[in-house]
Design an enzyme around this catalytic site. Structure first.
Site, PDB file in Angstrom:
ATOM      1  N   ASN A  64       0.843  -1.251  -0.082  1.00 37.23           N
ATOM      2  CA  ASN A  64       0.133  -0.001  -0.079  1.00 37.23           C
ATOM      3  C   ASN A  64       1.029   1.362  -0.041  1.00 37.23           C
ATOM      4  O   ASN A  64       1.529   1.611   1.141  1.00 37.23           O
ATOM      5  CB  ASN A  64      -0.908   0.019   1.130  1.00 37.23           C
ATOM      6  CG  ASN A  64      -1.845   1.064   1.187  1.00 37.23           C
ATOM      7  OD1 ASN A  64      -1.779   2.168   0.454  1.00 37.23           O
ATOM      8  ND2 ASN A  64      -2.769   0.966   2.221  1.00 37.23           N
ATOM      9  N   LYS A  94       3.506   0.834   2.968  1.00 41.43           N
ATOM     10  CA  LYS A  94       3.145  -0.074   3.970  1.00 41.43           C
ATOM     11  C   LYS A  94       2.929  -1.521   3.399  1.00 41.43           C
ATOM     12  O   LYS A  94       2.621  -1.475   2.017  1.00 41.43           O
ATOM     13  CB  LYS A  94       1.707   0.264   4.463  1.00 41.43           C
ATOM     14  CG  LYS A  94       1.632   1.602   5.419  1.00 41.43           C
ATOM     15  CD  LYS A  94       0.152   1.405   6.079  1.00 41.43           C
ATOM     16  CE  LYS A  94      -0.135   2.776   6.446  1.00 41.43           C
ATOM     17  NZ  LYS A  94      -1.383   3.191   6.348  1.00 41.43           N
ATOM     18  N   ARG A 108      -2.558  -2.206  -3.427  1.00 46.54           N
ATOM     19  CA  ARG A 108      -3.626  -1.222  -3.551  1.00 46.54           C
ATOM     20  C   ARG A 108      -3.520  -0.042  -4.518  1.00 46.54           C
ATOM     21  O   ARG A 108      -2.656   0.544  -4.252  1.00 46.54           O
ATOM     22  CB  ARG A 108      -3.766  -0.872  -1.947  1.00 46.54           C
ATOM     23  CG  ARG A 108      -5.070  -0.087  -1.771  1.00 46.54           C
ATOM     24  CD  ARG A 108      -4.945   0.664  -0.540  1.00 46.54           C
ATOM     25  NE  ARG A 108      -6.539   1.290  -0.393  1.00 46.54           N
ATOM     26  CZ  ARG A 108      -7.004   1.434   0.862  1.00 46.54           C
ATOM     27  NH1 ARG A 108      -5.940   1.042   1.954  1.00 46.54           N
ATOM     28  NH2 ARG A 108      -7.900   1.467   1.167  1.00 46.54           N
ATOM     29  N   HIS A 149     -13.308   2.555  -0.290  1.00 48.05           N
ATOM     30  CA  HIS A 149     -12.941   1.669   0.514  1.00 48.05           C
ATOM     31  C   HIS A 149     -13.676   0.333   0.175  1.00 48.05           C
ATOM     32  O   HIS A 149     -14.098  -0.628   0.852  1.00 48.05           O
ATOM     33  CB  HIS A 149     -13.970   1.749   1.866  1.00 48.05           C
ATOM     34  CG  HIS A 149     -13.471   3.344   2.609  1.00 48.05           C
ATOM     35  ND1 HIS A 149     -14.376   3.965   3.066  1.00 48.05           N
ATOM     36  CD2 HIS A 149     -12.161   3.514   2.892  1.00 48.05           C
ATOM     37  CE1 HIS A 149     -13.662   4.855   3.764  1.00 48.05           C
ATOM     38  NE2 HIS A 149     -12.440   4.645   3.775  1.00 48.05           N
ATOM     39  N   GLY A 173     -13.984   4.948  10.055  1.00 48.63           N
ATOM     40  CA  GLY A 173     -12.698   5.149  10.530  1.00 48.63           C
ATOM     41  C   GLY A 173     -12.421   6.582  10.143  1.00 48.63           C
ATOM     42  O   GLY A 173     -13.590   7.475  10.153  1.00 48.63           O
ATOM     43  N   ASN A 174     -11.189   7.055  10.328  1.00 48.71           N
ATOM     44  CA  ASN A 174     -11.046   8.504   9.897  1.00 48.71           C
ATOM     45  C   ASN A 174     -11.516   8.893   8.699  1.00 48.71           C
ATOM     46  O   ASN A 174     -12.556  10.027   8.669  1.00 48.71           O
ATOM     47  CB  ASN A 174      -9.520   8.519   9.993  1.00 48.71           C
ATOM     48  CG  ASN A 174      -9.179  10.155  10.251  1.00 48.71           C
ATOM     49  OD1 ASN A 174     -10.094  10.802  10.958  1.00 48.71           O
ATOM     50  ND2 ASN A 174      -8.065  10.511   9.832  1.00 48.71           N
ATOM     51  N   GLY A 175     -11.506   8.100   7.655  1.00 52.50           N
ATOM     52  CA  GLY A 175     -12.585   8.181   6.428  1.00 52.50           C
ATOM     53  C   GLY A 175     -13.370   7.202   6.740  1.00 52.50           C
ATOM     54  O   GLY A 175     -13.289   6.199   7.452  1.00 52.50           O
ATOM     55  N   ARG A 177     -13.384  15.261   7.137  1.00 56.25           N
ATOM     56  CA  ARG A 177     -14.209  15.756   5.926  1.00 56.25           C
ATOM     57  C   ARG A 177     -15.535  16.048   6.122  1.00 56.25           C
ATOM     58  O   ARG A 177     -16.333  15.330   7.248  1.00 56.25           O
ATOM     59  CB  ARG A 177     -14.250  14.671   5.057  1.00 56.25           C
ATOM     60  CG  ARG A 177     -12.906  14.245   4.179  1.00 56.25           C
ATOM     61  CD  ARG A 177     -12.711  13.132   3.253  1.00 56.25           C
ATOM     62  NE  ARG A 177     -11.346  12.250   3.781  1.00 56.25           N
ATOM     63  CZ  ARG A 177     -11.274  11.014   3.542  1.00 56.25           C
ATOM     64  NH1 ARG A 177     -12.254  10.574   2.939  1.00 56.25           N
ATOM     65  NH2 ARG A 177     -10.405  10.519   3.867  1.00 56.25           N
ATOM     66  N   ARG A 215     -11.733   9.132  19.852  1.00 55.35           N
ATOM     67  CA  ARG A 215     -11.708   8.845  21.219  1.00 55.35           C
ATOM     68  C   ARG A 215     -11.536  10.297  22.217  1.00 55.35           C
ATOM     69  O   ARG A 215     -12.175  10.063  23.268  1.00 55.35           O
ATOM     70  CB  ARG A 215     -10.255   8.171  21.544  1.00 55.35           C
ATOM     71  CG  ARG A 215     -10.304   6.631  21.179  1.00 55.35           C
ATOM     72  CD  ARG A 215      -8.922   6.021  20.902  1.00 55.35           C
ATOM     73  NE  ARG A 215      -8.205   6.508  19.591  1.00 55.35           N
ATOM     74  CZ  ARG A 215      -7.272   6.075  19.104  1.00 55.35           C
ATOM     75  NH1 ARG A 215      -6.823   4.977  19.557  1.00 55.35           N
ATOM     76  NH2 ARG A 215      -6.795   6.649  17.986  1.00 55.35           N
ATOM     77  N   GLY A 223     -11.721   1.416  12.439  1.00 52.26           N
ATOM     78  CA  GLY A 223     -11.115   1.969  13.752  1.00 52.26           C
ATOM     79  C   GLY A 223     -12.581   2.447  14.851  1.00 52.26           C
ATOM     80  O   GLY A 223     -12.279   1.810  15.706  1.00 52.26           O
ATOM     81  N   ASN A 236     -14.235  -0.564  17.313  1.00 48.16           N
ATOM     82  CA  ASN A 236     -13.910  -0.280  18.459  1.00 48.16           C
ATOM     83  C   ASN A 236     -14.486   0.471  19.475  1.00 48.16           C
ATOM     84  O   ASN A 236     -14.533   0.174  20.749  1.00 48.16           O
ATOM     85  CB  ASN A 236     -12.234   0.260  18.651  1.00 48.16           C
ATOM     86  CG  ASN A 236     -11.373  -0.462  18.121  1.00 48.16           C
ATOM     87  OD1 ASN A 236     -10.993  -1.586  18.501  1.00 48.16           O
ATOM     88  ND2 ASN A 236     -10.815   0.016  16.848  1.00 48.16           N
ATOM     89  N   GLU A 267      -8.149  -5.100   4.847  1.00 48.10           N
ATOM     90  CA  GLU A 267      -8.145  -4.796   3.511  1.00 48.10           C
ATOM     91  C   GLU A 267      -7.110  -5.592   2.923  1.00 48.10           C
ATOM     92  O   GLU A 267      -6.901  -5.809   1.548  1.00 48.10           O
ATOM     93  CB  GLU A 267      -7.932  -3.127   3.292  1.00 48.10           C
ATOM     94  CG  GLU A 267      -9.308  -2.666   3.704  1.00 48.10           C
ATOM     95  CD  GLU A 267      -9.170  -1.124   3.727  1.00 48.10           C
ATOM     96  OE1 GLU A 267      -8.533  -0.501   4.660  1.00 48.10           O
ATOM     97  OE2 GLU A 267      -9.832  -0.320   3.050  1.00 48.10           O
TER      98      GLU A 267
HETATM   99  P1  AMP Z   1      -9.162   4.147  10.806  1.00 49.67           P
HETATM  100  O1  AMP Z   1      -9.135   5.239   9.971  1.00 49.67           O
HETATM  101  O2  AMP Z   1      -9.929   2.868  10.440  1.00 49.67           O
HETATM  102  O3  AMP Z   1      -7.663   3.638  11.520  1.00 49.67           O
HETATM  103  O4  AMP Z   1      -9.925   4.513  12.125  1.00 49.67           O
HETATM  104  C1  AMP Z   1      -9.319   5.620  13.109  1.00 49.67           C
HETATM  105  C2  AMP Z   1     -10.368   6.420  13.773  1.00 49.67           C
HETATM  106  O5  AMP Z   1     -10.668   5.108  14.935  1.00 49.67           O
HETATM  107  C3  AMP Z   1      -9.854   7.344  14.876  1.00 49.67           C
HETATM  108  O6  AMP Z   1     -10.907   8.356  14.729  1.00 49.67           O
HETATM  109  C4  AMP Z   1      -9.964   6.761  16.317  1.00 49.67           C
HETATM  110  O7  AMP Z   1     -10.184   7.614  17.130  1.00 49.67           O
HETATM  111  C5  AMP Z   1     -10.800   5.742  16.184  1.00 49.67           C
HETATM  112  N1  AMP Z   1     -10.785   4.725  17.100  1.00 49.67           N
HETATM  113  C6  AMP Z   1      -9.936   3.821  17.168  1.00 49.67           C
HETATM  114  N2  AMP Z   1     -10.037   3.053  18.334  1.00 49.67           N
HETATM  115  C7  AMP Z   1     -11.102   3.645  19.342  1.00 49.67           C
HETATM  116  C8  AMP Z   1     -11.842   3.255  20.531  1.00 49.67           C
HETATM  117  N3  AMP Z   1     -11.455   2.311  21.152  1.00 49.67           N
HETATM  118  N4  AMP Z   1     -13.061   4.008  20.468  1.00 49.67           N
HETATM  119  C9  AMP Z   1     -13.253   5.113  19.510  1.00 49.67           C
HETATM  120  N5  AMP Z   1     -12.771   5.388  18.396  1.00 49.67           N
HETATM  121  C10 AMP Z   1     -11.602   4.668  18.339  1.00 49.67           C
END
Ligand code: AMP
Length: 402
Positions: free
Chosen positions: A7, A14, A92, A181, A211-213, A242, A287, A333, A337, A386
Site C-alpha cells: 500500500n 506499508k 492497493r 473503501h 474510520g477516519n475516512g 471531511r 476517542r 477504527g 472499537n 483490507e
Molecule cells: P481508521 O481510519 O480505521 O484507522 O480509524 C481511525 C479512527 O478510529 C480514529 O478516529 C480513532 O479515534 C478511532 N478509534 C480507534 N479506537 C477507538 C476506540 N476504542 N473508540 C473510539 N474510536 C476509536
C-alpha cells in the site's frame, strides 16, 4: 501461496506478507518518509520478537522496496530464503475509474489505464503507480496485481451512480459516483454472510466502515448497489476532518463570505471539517470526542450527535434501497472499537426492529454478532482486513490466469 501486499503513499510504503492458504500474516511493517529525508523502516515477524526498527534513508521508492526485500530474505530475521518464494505482489490502487470491476493482473496496457485514472485521484494513484514500478524493478518476473478501492462499487446501477446534473457532464467528463473503501466493504460483507451461515447471494447487508475516512455501503447478493462516498471520498457521512454531503451552494457561500479561494474552501471541507470542525477544532479522533462527550463538553456533544444522526440517516435510506436488510455491520477504527457508538446508532434504529445485545456489544471481541437472536435486522462488529482482501483477490487473479 505467499503474497506480498503493498500500500504505497507518496512518502510511505506499508506492506504485509501473507500466507493465503492459511490466511495468516507472516510479517508486516512500513517504510516512512520516502524522498523527504529522516526515513524509518519497521519490520515485524508475526508471532515472534524478531524484526527491525531502524532509521534508513529512502531517497526514492526503489530504495524502500530494496530494503524490504533485503529484510524478507535476511539470514537472521528473514521469512523467505529467496524472493522467488513470493508468488505475487498485490498493490492497493485507490482509483480504477469505471475501467476496473475487479482486481487485475498488471500489464503495460493496464498500467496505462491506471495512469489515465490519476486524474481522478491525483494524490493517490501516482504513488500507487510508483509502488508498482519499484516492485517491478526490484522483483522482475514476479506477477503484479492491482486491487482497486473503486472496483467493488462498479456494480452500482445507473440510478445510484448518476448525479442530478446535465447528463452531458457524465458523458464528457465521467462525473459520477465511484465509491471507495471497496476492499473493506467486500471483505466485511463476505465475513458477515459467513457469520450468519448464509450464502452471500441471498443476503442484504449494510456495511458501515467508520474510520477516519468513513463510508456506508448497501450490499445486495454480494454486490454493492449504493455507497455513501461519491465522485471523491469527500461525499457521504461526516468524517474525521471531511464534511461529507452538503449543499453545493455552500462552497460558493463560504468563498464569498470568507474571501477565500475555491482551493482554500476545498481545503476547509477536506481537512478542517467533519467531527474536527464541528467540535470547534477539538479533535478529529473519536476517542477524544468520546472522552469530552462523557464529561458533558458541549462542542463534543454537538459533533458526536451530528455524526450519529447522519449515520442513522444513511442506514435508514439503505434499508429502503435494499427493500429491507438482514444485517448491519460495523467495521474500521471507530466501528470495530467503539461499543458506545454502535449502541447510540442502534438505539435510534429500534423502531426498525434492531435489538442490540449489550453484553456481546461491549464485552465481546473479534468478529461477532452483537444483536439479540430476536433482532429483526442482525447487527455485527467485524474487524476489516483490507490487506487480506487484496491478498485473496491476488490469488483469484492468478488462478483465473491458469
Ligand atoms: P481508521 O481510519 O480505521 O484507522 O480509524 C481511525 C479512527 O478510529 C480514529 O478516529 C480513532 O479515534 C478511532 N478509534 C480507534 N479506537 C477507538 C476506540 N476504542 N473508540 C473510539 N474510536 C476509536
Amino acid at each position: 501461496m505467499k503474497v506480498l501486499v503493498i500500500n504505497c503513499g507518496s512518502s510511505s510504503l506499508k506492506y504485509r506478507l501473507i500466507e493465503t492458504d492459511t490466511k495468516t500474516v507472516i510479517c508486516k511493517g512500513l517504510c516512512e518518509r520516502i524522498g523527504i529525508g529522516g526515513g524509518h523502516f519497521k519490520y515485524e515477524v508475526a508471532g515472534s520478537d524478531k524484526g527491525m526498527d531502524k532509521n534508513v534513508e529512502f531517497p526514492d521508492h526503489n530504495t524502500a522496496v530494496d530494503t524490504l526485500i533485503k529484510a524478507l530474505t535476511d539470514p537472521e530475521v528473514g521469512v523467505v530464503s529467496d524472493v522467488s518464494e513470493i508468488a505475487a505482489v498485490g498493490h492497493r490502487i485507490v482509483h480504477g475509474g469505471d475501467r476496473f470491476t475487479e482486481a487485475t493482473l498488471i500489464t503495460p496496457e493496464v498500467m496505462k489505464i491506471i495512469e489515465e485514472c490519476s486524474d481522478l485521484a491525483p494524490l493517490h494513484n501516482p504513488a500507487n503507480i510508483q509502488g508498482i514500478k519499484s516492485c517491478q524493478k526490484v522483483m522482475p518476473g514476479t506477477a503484479m496485481v492491482g486491487a482497486f478501492d473503486t472496483a467493488f462499487h462498479q456494480t452500482l446501477p445507473e440510478e445510484a451512480y448518476l448525479y442530478g446534473i446535465p447528463y452531458e457532464y457524465y458523458e464528457k467528463y465521467g462525473i459520477r459516483k465511484f465509491g471507495f473503501h471497496g476492499m473493506s466493504h467486500e471483505y466485511v460483507s463476505k465475513e458477515t454472510a459467513s457469520l450468519m451461515g448464509r450464502d452471500i447471494k441471498d443476503t442484504k447487508i449494510i456495511v458501515c466502515h467508520l474510520g477516519n475516512g468513513a463510508s456506508i455501503t448497501a450490499v445486495k447478493g454480494g454486490k454493492s448497489i449504493d455507497t455513501s462516498m461519491g465522485y471523491t471520498p469527500l461525499d457521504g457521512i461526516i468524517m474525521g476532518t471531511r464534511c461529507g454531503s452538503l449543499d453545493p451552494e455552500i462552497v460558493h457561500a463560504l468563498a464569498e463570505k470568507t474571501g477565500k479561494s475555491l482551493e482554500d474552501v476545498m481545503h476547509i471541507l477536506n481537512f478542517e471539517s467533519g467531527v474536527y470542525g464541528l467540535s470547534g477544532y477539538m479533535s478529529s479522533d473519536m476517542r477524544d470526542i468520546r472522552d469530552a462527550y462523557a464529561k458533558g463538553d458541549k462542542a463534543a456533544i454537538r459533533a458526536y450527535d451530528t455524526y450519529i444522526y447522519v449515520i442513522v440517516k444513511y442506514i435508514g435510506s439503505y434499508i429502503a434501497v435494499l427493500g429491507g436488510a438482514d444485517a448491519i455491520t460495523f467495521t474500521a477504527g471507530i466501528g470495530e472499537n467503539s461499543s458506545s457508538l454502535r449502541r447510540h446508532v442502534c438505539e435510534r434504529l429500534e423502531g426498525l426492529g434492531v435489538q442490540l445485545d449489550e453484553k456481546a456489544n461491549s464485552e465481546g471481541k473479534g468478529g461477532r454478532m452483537i444483536s439479540t437472536e430476536a433482532s429483526k435486522i442482525k447487527v455485527f462488529a467485524i474487524p476489516t482486513d483490507e490487506e487480506m482482501s487484496i491478498a485473496l483477490s491476488t490469488v483469484e487473479v492468478l488462478s483465473n490466469r491458469g
